[in-house]
Design an enzyme around this catalytic site. Structure first.
Site, PDB file in Angstrom:
ATOM      1  CG  ASN A  33      -5.884  13.528   0.810  1.00 12.94           C
ATOM      2  OD1 ASN A  33      -6.072  12.904   1.850  1.00 12.94           O
ATOM      3  ND2 ASN A  33      -4.775  13.386   0.124  1.00 12.94           N
ATOM      4  CE1 TYR A  65       2.388   9.749   7.863  1.00  8.61           C
ATOM      5  CE2 TYR A  65       2.145   7.968   6.252  1.00  8.61           C
ATOM      6  CZ  TYR A  65       2.718   8.474   7.417  1.00  8.61           C
ATOM      7  OH  TYR A  65       3.597   7.704   8.130  1.00  8.61           O
ATOM      8  CB  ILE A  75      -5.389   7.496  -1.183  1.00 11.61           C
ATOM      9  CG1 ILE A  75      -6.868   7.197  -0.944  1.00 11.61           C
ATOM     10  CG2 ILE A  75      -4.511   6.706  -0.221  1.00 11.61           C
ATOM     11  CD1 ILE A  75      -7.243   5.747  -1.222  1.00 11.61           C
ATOM     12  CG  ASP A  76      -1.491  12.363  -0.377  1.00 17.81           C
ATOM     13  OD1 ASP A  76      -1.471  12.164  -1.603  1.00 17.81           O
ATOM     14  OD2 ASP A  76      -1.782  13.456   0.131  1.00 17.81           O
ATOM     15  CB  ALA A  77      -0.311   5.482   0.561  1.00 13.01           C
TER      16      ALA A  77
END
Length: 249
Positions: A102, A141, A128-130
């Protein structure tokens, strides 16, 4: 082919926790004991994420990974603190089948390219952190939701695919631990711009949510935490795994 249903387990101080919107956490128990339970329930796969490793600028805890991988009958993916090819190699040598990348990908895609070249695309997952904005777009993020990244979602997906990821793990910060359903719009945005398999995460509260992530969101697989570790309206800690979620898919 049935979609995979994957418990996503969060590591903190060698214990398991469950967060809400990447914030407050509840202690769940011992990760190795959880693996034994999931073995008995014939789970498809497990994802372990060390949520403090990158924020603390340290590498993966190989000791706990050896214990987890040595106990698991199913494939294990791991993310957290992997910033170099050497980090990824040590994790894979510990017995983990896939590394989840990530934060490192925002600085350079080299670690993904190297892992993919040596171990194959199936061994690397781009994560993916969204978080959704008031205008309906999604901001990305890194560092466990701490650092906002100035890159568009579609552009980052394209870069991950070009670098050689075999899967994309997309997680909604807004929905994390809330058990009120996945961010289907976020899943669709990712799935619509790439043929690479998408693993949806963040928000599952019922088996219906899992099905909708596939049928309405376009995910190839679904991951969740709370639904597999809590039971009842008071969220008593009880590791469970519903079977036959996709009988008609």
């Amino acid at each position: 082919m049935m979609p995979r249903v994957i418990p996503c387990l969060l590591l903190r101080d060698r214990g398991l926790v469950k967060t809400v919107q990447f914030g407050s956490d509840t202690y769940i128990g011992d990760p190795v004991n959880a693996v034994r339970i999931f073995n008995d329930k014939e789970v498809d796969e497990l994802i372990f994420l060390d949520i403090d490793a990158t924020r603390e600028d340290r590498g993966p805890d190989l000791e706990i990974l050896y214990e987890i991988a040595g106990e698991s009958f199913m494939p294990v993916a791991y993310g957290g603190g992997i910033s170099t090819f050497e980090d990824a190699q040590r994790v894979i040598r510990a017995g983990v089948e896939k590394v989840v990348i990530n934060s490192a990908a925002y600085r350079s895609m080299d670690v993904i390219r190297e892992v993919s070249a040596v171990y194959g695309a199936q061994a690397v997952v781009g994560a993916i952190d969204a978080k959704k904005t008031f205008l309906g777009s999604h901001k990305l993020y890194s560092r466990s939701g701490v650092r906002e990244e100035k890159v568009k979602l579609a552009d980052h997906v394209a870069a991950l695919v070009e670098a050689g990821v075999g899967e994309i793990f997309v997680n909604s910060i807004d929905r994390d631990g809330c058990m009120n359903g996945y961010d289907l719009e976020l899943i669709r945005k990712v799935a619509s711009v790439t043929p690479t398999p998408v693993i949806a995460c963040g928000g599952a509260g019922t088996a219906v949510d899992l099905v909708e992530a596939v049928e309405k969101g376009g995910a190839s697989a679904v991951a969740a935490g709370s639904i597999f570790v809590f039971r009842g309206k008071h969220k008593a800690v009880l590791i469970n795994y519903p079977k036959d979620i996709f009988p008609d898919v």
